[in-house]
Design a protein around this motif. Structure first.
Motif, PDB file in Angstrom:
ATOM      1  N   GLY A  52     -37.392  48.937  13.885  1.00 48.59           N
ATOM      2  CA  GLY A  52     -38.826  49.072  13.945  1.00 48.59           C
ATOM      3  C   GLY A  52     -39.414  49.794  15.071  1.00 48.59           C
ATOM      4  N   TYR A  53     -40.864  50.243  14.670  1.00 48.58           N
ATOM      5  CA  TYR A  53     -41.649  50.925  15.692  1.00 48.58           C
ATOM      6  C   TYR A  53     -42.720  49.836  16.081  1.00 48.58           C
ATOM      7  N   GLY A  54     -42.623  49.490  17.499  1.00 49.11           N
ATOM      8  CA  GLY A  54     -43.525  48.494  17.889  1.00 49.11           C
ATOM      9  C   GLY A  54     -44.767  49.060  18.635  1.00 49.11           C
ATOM     10  N   TYR A  55     -45.617  48.245  18.812  1.00 52.25           N
ATOM     11  CA  TYR A  55     -47.137  48.519  19.646  1.00 52.25           C
ATOM     12  C   TYR A  55     -47.651  47.376  20.288  1.00 52.25           C
ATOM     13  N   VAL A  56     -47.745  47.262  21.536  1.00 51.99           N
ATOM     14  CA  VAL A  56     -48.387  46.028  22.157  1.00 51.99           C
ATOM     15  C   VAL A  56     -49.613  46.555  22.875  1.00 51.99           C
ATOM     16  N   PRO A  57     -50.718  45.989  22.736  1.00 53.02           N
ATOM     17  CA  PRO A  57     -51.906  46.445  23.434  1.00 53.02           C
ATOM     18  C   PRO A  57     -51.957  45.944  24.576  1.00 53.02           C
ATOM     19  N   SER A  58     -52.619  46.697  25.730  1.00 53.30           N
ATOM     20  CA  SER A  58     -52.743  46.308  27.060  1.00 53.30           C
ATOM     21  C   SER A  58     -53.567  44.633  27.119  1.00 53.30           C
ATOM     22  N   GLY A  59     -53.114  43.862  27.952  1.00 52.72           N
ATOM     23  CA  GLY A  59     -53.648  42.493  27.995  1.00 52.72           C
ATOM     24  C   GLY A  59     -52.856  41.411  27.346  1.00 52.72           C
ATOM     25  N   THR A  60     -51.952  41.889  26.376  1.00 53.20           N
ATOM     26  CA  THR A  60     -51.172  41.055  25.644  1.00 53.20           C
ATOM     27  C   THR A  60     -50.025  40.685  26.649  1.00 53.20           C
ATOM     28  N   SER A  61     -49.933  39.253  26.909  1.00 53.81           N
ATOM     29  CA  SER A  61     -48.767  38.886  28.189  1.00 53.81           C
ATOM     30  C   SER A  61     -48.370  37.552  27.743  1.00 53.81           C
ATOM     31  N   GLY A  62     -46.986  37.308  27.842  1.00 52.36           N
ATOM     32  CA  GLY A  62     -46.406  35.945  27.815  1.00 52.36           C
ATOM     33  C   GLY A  62     -46.154  35.657  26.246  1.00 52.36           C
ATOM     34  N   VAL A  63     -45.678  36.826  25.699  1.00 53.29           N
ATOM     35  CA  VAL A  63     -45.354  36.607  24.333  1.00 53.29           C
ATOM     36  C   VAL A  63     -43.878  37.188  23.854  1.00 53.29           C
TER      37      VAL A  63
ATOM     38  N   SER B 249     -51.419  35.074  27.612  1.00 52.04           N
ATOM     39  CA  SER B 249     -52.580  35.435  27.700  1.00 52.04           C
ATOM     40  C   SER B 249     -53.506  34.765  26.480  1.00 52.04           C
ATOM     41  N   PHE B 250     -54.695  34.722  26.572  1.00 51.85           N
ATOM     42  CA  PHE B 250     -55.388  33.955  25.663  1.00 51.85           C
ATOM     43  C   PHE B 250     -55.174  34.534  24.254  1.00 51.85           C
ATOM     44  N   TYR B 251     -55.237  35.811  24.147  1.00 48.01           N
ATOM     45  CA  TYR B 251     -55.151  36.602  22.900  1.00 48.01           C
ATOM     46  C   TYR B 251     -53.840  37.355  22.872  1.00 48.01           C
ATOM     47  N   GLY B 252     -53.145  37.444  21.818  1.00 46.13           N
ATOM     48  CA  GLY B 252     -51.978  38.240  22.044  1.00 46.13           C
ATOM     49  C   GLY B 252     -51.636  38.939  20.552  1.00 46.13           C
ATOM     50  N   GLU B 253     -51.284  40.304  20.827  1.00 48.12           N
ATOM     51  CA  GLU B 253     -51.259  41.169  19.690  1.00 48.12           C
ATOM     52  C   GLU B 253     -49.966  41.831  19.676  1.00 48.12           C
ATOM     53  N   SER B 254     -49.349  42.164  18.412  1.00 47.64           N
ATOM     54  CA  SER B 254     -48.418  43.339  18.291  1.00 47.64           C
ATOM     55  C   SER B 254     -48.758  44.080  16.970  1.00 47.64           C
ATOM     56  N   ARG B 255     -48.077  45.112  16.979  1.00 49.02           N
ATOM     57  CA  ARG B 255     -48.264  45.862  15.506  1.00 49.02           C
ATOM     58  C   ARG B 255     -46.762  46.508  15.419  1.00 49.02           C
ATOM     59  N   TRP B 256     -46.283  46.747  14.027  1.00 54.43           N
ATOM     60  CA  TRP B 256     -45.098  46.999  13.694  1.00 54.43           C
ATOM     61  C   TRP B 256     -45.235  47.876  12.608  1.00 54.43           C
ATOM     62  N   LYS B 257     -44.304  48.903  12.325  1.00 56.48           N
ATOM     63  CA  LYS B 257     -44.062  49.551  11.309  1.00 56.48           C
ATOM     64  C   LYS B 257     -42.741  50.230  11.160  1.00 56.48           C
ATOM     65  N   GLY B 258     -42.525  50.984   9.823  1.00 56.24           N
ATOM     66  CA  GLY B 258     -41.191  51.377   9.819  1.00 56.24           C
ATOM     67  C   GLY B 258     -39.946  50.391   9.582  1.00 56.24           C
TER      68      GLY B 258
END
Length: 240
Positions: A107-118, A205-214
């Motif tokens: 998969g292709y992953g993307y983690v926005p800055s600020g997301t930590s401890g995930v 972090s209070f807010y965590g996010e990741s994105r995935w495709k493929g």
């Protein structure tokens, strides 16, 4: 300490040293880790949402233009009422639970800055632990659990992830952008499956996010390969 326990510790130490040597010797040239594997068919029925028990999936997950987007807050509830686990928004790959063979997640992953401890991806299932592999992001660094650094400066860019779980050799191999980053022992055979998304861990972090495709799931060609579709078969990608 009993002699048997000492010998076990020595054996584990030798395995760890061998894996470190393999890691150090791994080349930096990208390769295609999917060679010799065949895709298994995937559709939306193969993805099961894991999310706070009191929220609909749409409050923590979206799928737009081929991109899976996961987000979670540290104040969210766990997967089920009374569960001791941390908040998460993940997809579990269903229909391909396995205990034998050689399997691969891509998969292709993307983690926005600020997301930590995930944790952003895991191979679930082990005999003595809940998981065989967890890939975590802490302050922009991607690690295998909390021990081995796989990639620094992972924030704000798409990266290609390949995880091969070889139950026969009892190891996992992790590739970032086609480069082998780590070979690690698995935690004894059990029933396994893949999960990806965002799952809060230590010092999240209070807010965590990741994105995935493929997203792809593959199995090594073997005597049972005729039961699986070849890469030339018409496998729908629009839902992945």
């Amino acid at each position: 300490m009993a002699m048997g326990a000492v010998l076990e510790l020595v054996s584990l130490g030798l395995v760890h040293l061998l894996l470190l040597a393999h890691h150090a010797a791994a080349g930096s040239e990208p390769i295609d880790p999917t060679e010799g594997f065949v895709d298994v068919p995937l559709s939306n029925s193969n993805f099961h949402n894991l999310k706070p028990y009191d929220l609909p999936a749409s409050k923590r997950y979206s799928f737009v233009n081929g991109v899976h987007n996961f987000w979670v807050y540290s104040t969210d509830n766990p997967l089920s009422n009374g569960s001791p686990t941390h908040p998460r928004s993940e997809l579990r790959v269903e229909g391909y639970y396995y205990s034998t063979g050689i399997w691969q997640f891509e998969g292709y992953g993307y983690v926005p800055s600020g997301t930590s401890g995930v944790c952003i991806m895991q191979v679930f299932g082990a005999k003595t632990h809940p998981t065989t592999l967890m890939l975590k992001v802490n302050n922009g660094t991607l690690t295998y659990y909390l021990s081995n650094v796989l990639e620094q400066n992972i924030y704000d860019r798409w990266f290609k992830l390949n995880v091969i779980h070889d139950t026969e050799a009892a190891i996992t191999r992790t590739f970032i952008d086609g480069v082998l980053k780590l070979v690690a022992p698995h935690r004894q055979n059990a029933t396994h499956h893949f999960q990806f998304g965002v799952y809060q861990q230590e010092n999240a972090s209070f807010y965590g996010e990741s994105r995935w495709k493929g997203i792809r799931v593959m199995k090594k060609v073997d005597n049972d390969s005729k039961k699986l579709p070849s890469k030339k078969d018409n496998i729908s990608r629009k839902l992945l």
